[in-house]
Design a protein around this motif. Structure first.
Motif, mmCIF file in Angstrom:
data_model
loop_
_atom_site.group_PDB
_atom_site.id
_atom_site.type_symbol
_atom_site.label_atom_id
_atom_site.label_comp_id
_atom_site.label_asym_id
_atom_site.label_seq_id
_atom_site.Cartn_x
_atom_site.Cartn_y
_atom_site.Cartn_z
ATOM 1 N N GLU A 35 8.661 1.215 -5.486
ATOM 2 C CA GLU A 35 9.366 1.975 -4.858
ATOM 3 C C GLU A 35 8.463 3.257 -4.633
ATOM 4 N N ASP A 36 8.276 3.601 -3.212
ATOM 5 C CA ASP A 36 7.520 4.718 -2.736
ATOM 6 C C ASP A 36 8.515 5.417 -2.032
ATOM 7 N N LEU A 37 8.879 6.758 -2.622
ATOM 8 C CA LEU A 37 9.959 7.428 -2.234
ATOM 9 C C LEU A 37 9.117 8.324 -1.033
ATOM 10 N N MET A 38 8.025 8.639 -1.296
ATOM 11 C CA MET A 38 7.314 9.543 -0.189
ATOM 12 C C MET A 38 7.109 8.483 1.066
ATOM 13 N N GLN A 39 7.369 7.488 1.115
ATOM 14 C CA GLN A 39 7.131 6.437 2.451
ATOM 15 C C GLN A 39 8.407 7.085 3.366
ATOM 16 N N HIS A 40 9.420 7.729 2.863
ATOM 17 C CA HIS A 40 10.562 8.287 3.723
ATOM 18 C C HIS A 40 10.158 9.466 4.507
ATOM 19 N N VAL A 41 9.049 10.190 4.133
ATOM 20 C CA VAL A 41 8.678 11.357 4.945
ATOM 21 C C VAL A 41 7.852 10.881 6.169
ATOM 22 N N GLY A 42 7.243 9.670 6.164
ATOM 23 C CA GLY A 42 6.581 9.169 7.339
ATOM 24 C C GLY A 42 4.791 9.710 6.879
ATOM 25 N N GLU A 43 4.237 8.802 7.320
ATOM 26 C CA GLU A 43 2.776 9.038 7.250
ATOM 27 C C GLU A 43 2.102 10.495 7.750
ATOM 28 N N ARG A 46 3.560 13.208 4.994
ATOM 29 C CA ARG A 46 3.345 12.667 3.473
ATOM 30 C C ARG A 46 1.968 13.244 2.988
#
Length: 90
Positions: A35-43, A46
Motif C-alpha cells: 500500500e503506497d499512499l504516495m502514489q495518490h499524489v502522482g509521479e 511525489r
C-alpha cells in the motif's frame, strides 16, 4: 595502509532506476509495503522515493526525520546495517 575516516561519507543515487533499469528490476517491494499512499499524489508531485545508497563500513547518517517527510523501506545487499529506533514520545 587503509584510510580510516572518522565519519565516512556514503553516496545517494536517486536516479539509479532510470539509469540502470536492469538493477532496479532485481528487487520487488515486499507485500507488507504494497500500500503506497504516495502514489495518490502522482509521479510528478511525489518526492524522490527510490534510492541506491552505497557506503563503506561505519558510514551512516545522524538521527533525523526524512527531509521529504516520506516513508521508506530498506534492503541491505551486502554487509550489515545497524538501526537505532526510538519510541514516538522521545
Amino acid at each position: 595502509r587503509t584510510a580510516r575516516e572518522e565519519r565516512p561519507l556514503y553516496l545517494f543515487d536517486k536516479d539509479f532506476a532510470a539509469t540502470c533499469p536492469a538493477m532496479a528490476s532485481q528487487y520487488s517491494m515486499p507485500p507488507y509495503f504494497a500500500e503506497d499512499l504516495m502514489q495518490h499524489v502522482g509521479e510528478a508531485n511525489r518526492p524522490d522515493y527510490r534510492w541506491l545508497i552505497i557506503g563503506p563500513a561505519r558510514s551512516g547518517s545522524n538521527f533525523h526525520v526524512d527531509p521529504n517527510c516520506n516513508f521508506a523501506w530498506n534492503a541491505t545487499v551486502a554487509g550489515a546495517k545497524k538501526w537505532i529506533l526510538y519510541p514516538p514520545h522521545v
